[in-house]
Design an enzyme around this catalytic site. Structure first.
Site, mmCIF file in Angstrom:
data_model
loop_
_atom_site.group_PDB
_atom_site.id
_atom_site.type_symbol
_atom_site.label_atom_id
_atom_site.label_comp_id
_atom_site.label_asym_id
_atom_site.label_seq_id
_atom_site.Cartn_x
_atom_site.Cartn_y
_atom_site.Cartn_z
ATOM 1 N N ALA A 101 1.113 -0.743 -0.270
ATOM 2 C CA ALA A 101 0.070 0.283 0.127
ATOM 3 C C ALA A 101 0.602 1.567 0.259
ATOM 4 O O ALA A 101 0.295 1.835 -0.429
ATOM 5 C CB ALA A 101 -0.931 0.006 0.954
ATOM 6 N N GLY A 102 2.161 1.103 0.177
ATOM 7 C CA GLY A 102 3.348 2.321 0.569
ATOM 8 C C GLY A 102 2.588 2.710 1.489
ATOM 9 O O GLY A 102 2.696 3.957 1.914
ATOM 10 N N CYS A 103 1.990 2.088 2.159
ATOM 11 C CA CYS A 103 1.121 3.138 3.892
ATOM 12 C C CYS A 103 -0.208 4.073 2.810
ATOM 13 O O CYS A 103 -0.463 4.224 2.297
ATOM 14 C CB CYS A 103 2.168 3.308 5.063
ATOM 15 S SG CYS A 103 2.052 2.333 6.459
ATOM 16 N N VAL A 104 -0.382 4.818 4.268
ATOM 17 C CA VAL A 104 -0.176 6.233 4.091
ATOM 18 C C VAL A 104 -0.139 7.666 4.717
ATOM 19 O O VAL A 104 0.680 7.913 4.959
ATOM 20 C CB VAL A 104 -1.914 5.086 4.639
ATOM 21 C CG1 VAL A 104 -3.432 5.236 4.344
ATOM 22 C CG2 VAL A 104 -2.257 4.921 6.513
ATOM 23 N N THR B 202 -2.049 7.794 -1.400
ATOM 24 C CA THR B 202 -1.874 6.324 -1.177
ATOM 25 C C THR B 202 -3.917 5.512 -1.462
ATOM 26 O O THR B 202 -3.431 4.847 -1.538
ATOM 27 C CB THR B 202 -1.836 6.390 0.108
ATOM 28 O OG1 THR B 202 -3.177 6.964 0.876
ATOM 29 C CG2 THR B 202 -0.705 6.593 0.352
#
Lengths: 104, 420
Positions: A101-104, B202
């Protein structure tokens, strides 16, 4: 979400072709997925795929580039050599774990 | 001290730690609990203000105040560097040689930009052509730079996720576009947004909306860029892409505090692995990590810390009474996004639900618009500074619920509640 037949197995995939359920993964599926994106799997590829799967199984999160380097022992440069351009996405795709997710 | 008195030690007096001691001092009897909070600095920075300093919107004294002012009576505030936690011994070693024994420990030391972690970032170009706006010094240096910068190639860059306030580099880009327009020199500036992500943000719905806002402002996006090094006048990725700059504004790698690694409590970025619903350490049942210091898969942001602390304070009382913690955090985040020209956006989301369009907090009414630019959203962001200093840090109630609500949100056409 759709069902696809990969290497003779019926599996659930998302609209980018990632496996939905990591437990449906097999080594044959990995070989087919690798072929789909033009990667020939060497021993080193398998080592990294196995690390990613084990780490995902342990933590429930697809490991990022830094974790694959720090905990798996694959230098970022090598990750790019094994899976050109997009190592995180390509290795997750072949390893049958969710796209990071590449995180947030 | 009374013989049965227990000791709560909170490491870090930033947004999360300060809120924790304010909430818990009210809930815990002084005879039962002594509370100590430790931080290496005496000044509290309103970090959302760092975004505005470079453009001259805020002055330093609006965003820097003494930490002491926000620590309640009945809490010991110690100014010291933290050397190490000895979790097996329930002790904290401080750099000044003192040792603190605790019954319960809360780690709230946040995350810090680390330009030293990328080759070439801290070379002679640092604070000359290479800048960052995640520290007071960095934002001030960038303000000086922008005052008489003649234009050229501006590259806004994110090193690696996760970063504190993940929307801030987008906001910086929108504000920079507006800043150069106001100065009548937008045509002299070429802006490129360089990100390790595959798009502007994201989460898919917000990423599409924010991506459009970048292209509307003639900002080029370079996605999937994993930086290897900063060279003179260019950044270079691991796959050997090179992006030239006259002015680089980077978000350096963010890492948790080094003492967390030294204590064996962190992951590879020094974040403390915890239960994402109640913040209890995976390894020790008397250690919590809250705010940016933990590894929960939520935005590293003050709003997340605020919602988290609301639930944590309730849970902590149960936990120390030997009862089950019954409040479950959902990863709620609520972020204003400055978009320039006196407007802003608002996004509201959690672990499972991505930012969606709609109205907030009242359906159809707002006054805030979700995922859409409006002047009211900008005013909300400006007013938030007052709320932060006067309500939030002191643990006073804010008029927003801790858990996210779907009320007022529009579901995307394909029902998509999680991202891949």
């Amino acid at each position: 979400m759709t069902t696809a037949t990969i290497a003779g197995a019926d599996v659930q995939i998302d609209d980018e072709g990632f496996l939905i359920d990591p437990t449906e993964w097999t080594e044959d599926i990995a070989r087919q997925l690798a072929t789909n994106i033009g990667i020939e799997l060497t021993d080193r590829h398998w080592d990294m795929i196995r690390f990613i799967r084990a780490d995902y199984a342990a933590n429930g999160v697809t490991p990022g580039t830094r974790r694959v380097q720090a905990a798996g022992g694959f230098a970022t440069k090598e990750q790019f050599e094994l899976f050109p351009k997009k190592p995180q996405k390509k290795s997750a795709y072949i390893a049958g774990v969710p796209k990071p997710a590449g995180c947030v | 001290m009374p013989t049965n008195q227990r000791h709560l030690v909170v490491l870090g007096a930033g947004t999360a730690g300060t809120m924790v001691v304010n909430k818990l001092r009210k809930k815990l009897k002084k005879d039962d609990w002594k509370i100590t909070i430790v931080d290496s600095s005496t000044t509290h920075h309103y970090q959302p203000g760092f975004l505005f300093l470079p453009f001259g919107t805020y002055t330093t004294d609006e965003i820097v105040k003494p930490k002491r002012k926000f620590i309640p009576d009945g809490v010991d505030f110690m100014v010291a560097e933290i050397e190490k936690v000895l979790p097996e011994d329930n002790q904290v070693l401080l750099a000044n040689g003192q040792t603190l024994s605790y019954d319960q420990l809360v780690i709230a030391t946040g995350t810090t930009p680390r330009p030293d972690q990328t080759e070439g970032m801290m070379g002679p170009q640092f604070h000359d052509t290479v800048h960052e706006f995640y520290s007071l010094d960095g934002s001030k240096a960038l303000a000086e730079k922008l005052k008489d910068w003649p234009g050229g190639k501006l590259v806004v860059h994110i090193t690696e996720m996760p970063i504190k306030c993940p929307v801030a580099p987008l906001e910086f880009t929108f504000l920079a576009d507006d800043f150069f327009k106001q100065k009548g020199m937008r045509d002299k500036v070429e802006i490129t947004y360089v990100t390790p992500l595959d798009g502007a943000f994201t989460k898919p719905v917000a990423s599409a909306a924010l991506g459009t806002m970048l292209s509307d402002r003639h900002v080029a996006v370079e996605p999937d860029f994993i930086i290897e090094r900063v060279d003179e006048g260019k950044i270079v990725s691991y796959d050997e892409r090179e992006i030239p700059f006259d002015l680089l504004v980077t978000v350096p790698l963010n890492m948790g505090a080094d003492f967390i690694a030294a204590s064996g409590l962190g992951d590879e970025l020094n974040y403390v692995p915890v239960n994402k619903q109640n913040f209890l350490s995976d390894k020790y049942d008397n250690i919590f990590a809250i705010g940016d210091a933990s590894n929960i898969p939520a935005s590293k942001a003050g709003s997340v810390a605020h919602f988290a602390v609301d639930l944590f304070a309730e849970n902590f009382i149960s936990h120390v009474a030997g009862e089950k913690m019954v409040h479950f955090f959902d990863g709620h985040a609520n972020c204003f996004i400055e978009s320039g020209d006196g407007k802003g956006m608002l996004i509201d989301f959690n672990y499972d639900t991505q930012p969606l369009p709609g109205k907030y907090p009242l359906p159809g009414v707002g006054p805030f618009s979700l995922l859409e630019e409006s002047r009211v959203n900008h005013q909300g962001k400006m007013f938030f500074k007052w709320m932060y200093w006067n309500l939030l840090l002191k643990g006073r109630p804010l008029p927003v619920p801790a858990l996210m609500s779907m009320v007022g949100k529009e579901e995307p056409k394909e029902l998509e509640t999680t991202e891949v």
